[in-house]
Scaffold this motif. Sequence first.
Motif, PDB file in Angstrom:
ATOM      1  N   GLU A   1      31.029  15.590  30.440  1.00  0.00           N
ATOM      2  CA  GLU A   1      30.269  16.803  30.683  1.00  0.00           C
ATOM      3  C   GLU A   1      28.933  16.731  29.940  1.00  0.00           C
ATOM      4  OE1 GLU A   1      31.035  19.455  32.630  1.00  0.00           O
ATOM      5  OE2 GLU A   1      32.739  18.228  33.310  1.00  0.00           O
TER       6      GLU A   1
ATOM      7  N   ALA B   1      26.323  20.275  25.514  1.00  0.00           N
ATOM      8  CA  ALA B   1      25.816  21.647  25.435  1.00  0.00           C
ATOM      9  C   ALA B   1      25.815  22.173  24.007  1.00  0.00           C
ATOM     10  CB  ALA B   1      26.667  22.558  26.319  1.00  0.00           C
TER      11      ALA B   1
ATOM     12  N   ASP C   1      18.692  10.732  30.361  1.00  0.00           N
ATOM     13  CA  ASP C   1      19.625  11.251  29.362  1.00  0.00           C
ATOM     14  C   ASP C   1      20.167  10.194  28.417  1.00  0.00           C
ATOM     15  OD1 ASP C   1      21.103   9.951  31.282  1.00  0.00           O
ATOM     16  OD2 ASP C   1      22.570  11.555  31.579  1.00  0.00           O
TER      17      ASP C   1
END
Length: 447
Positions: free
Chosen positions: A171, A174, A278
């Motif tokens: 994922e 965050a 990323d």
Amino acid sequence: MTGPTADPEALRERALAALLAARDRTTLLTGCVEDAELTAQHSPLMSPLVWDLAHIGNQEEQWLLRAVAGRDAMRPEIDPLYDAFEHPRAERPSLPLLAPAEARGYAAEVRGRALDVLEKTPFRGTPLTDAGFAFGMIAQHEQQHDETMLITHQLRSGPTALTAPEPPVGEPFAGPAEVLVPGGPFTMGTSTEPWALDNERPAHRRLVPPFFIDTTPVTNAAYQRFIEDGGYERMQWWDPAGWAMVRRHELRAPLFWRREGGQWLRRHFGTVEPVPADEPVLHVSWYEADAYARWAGRRLPSEVEWEKAARHDPVTDRSMRYPWGDADPTPERANLGQRHLRPAPAGGYPAGESPHGVRQLIGDVWEWTASDFLPYPGFSAFPYREYSDVFFGGDYKVLRGGAFSVDAVACRGTFRNWDHPVRRQIFSGFRTARDAGPADAPEPETA
């Protein structure tokens, strides 16, 4: 292995596994190209691959067969050819090196004899044999040259010769951009890790002021913002020697990057691809990392800050072997061992997170620190001065944490790498830090 152990047989099994894993990797890196590629020098910064191959065998012979077992030299006449201090890399192609087949045969013969020595040697009695140190040292040495050969593969022209699966993509991260590491004393280095090298020793206490550190390494996307803001065109961000390097070589981006068709591309092991936004930025010098940090209003972490973020358990005030604890690295915890041929996206490997909440401190990319490579208090050179002692001083900057190119045997929370601040061909990236003030102190707990 779940931590340092004094069990000789467990260490013997560990040494055997480490030696075999290193040789498997050496065979892969030297067997995937034709002999002409092995004897060519793909960059003046690197040796021909065939030099590394025979040097690996020569070091193994000198330390395991001669120093540990007391055997006569097999090929004493080649010792000077494979002495890294006698011949700079740029000169090595002109030496009468062993041909590929002869180098393979020599390394294989040494290895066969070394495994016999491993089986018969008591893991006690001398500094070289205590806990199997010499065998661990040689496994680390071979893996370090495997990483060097992987760098050569990145520098060579022509189609790719290596393949590997992509790193796992979880994922999107965050979490917070930075975390606070509280101030206080911290035990740096080690006196107990059985195969730790001399520059990691001894363990010693350091008082570390509080600081903030990036949760993940700096990404390509973040570094592109530095480029687009004129980072390579504004002297104000650069150390004077770094600015001179930028002007002399007309640098505009990390090594292997180029701008084409409105996007950044990079050459990566024989293929050209868009720069992955990323992923941690790769192939940047210390000067580039330092300039980015200044541009961002931050700084590079010191070596002791990096190690505290990686090893300190604030609950027990103990220094662990790795960010996740004392257990050895696993594929779920860190990107190591050339398992993949690139860093994982920033924020990956949550199982490898430190107690302070910092990720990817082990594996993915070597991380530049602000620190010069210097000895610890109480340092003692072992088993030879040329491993560390001759490099101490202001000419080298410390890198920490390893990279996807590094094997676990040559990477731990105390492991120290070093290089010239101009180096860009290495698998280097960085994260940034900043000072913490009184207002940043955590709130005291209330009943």
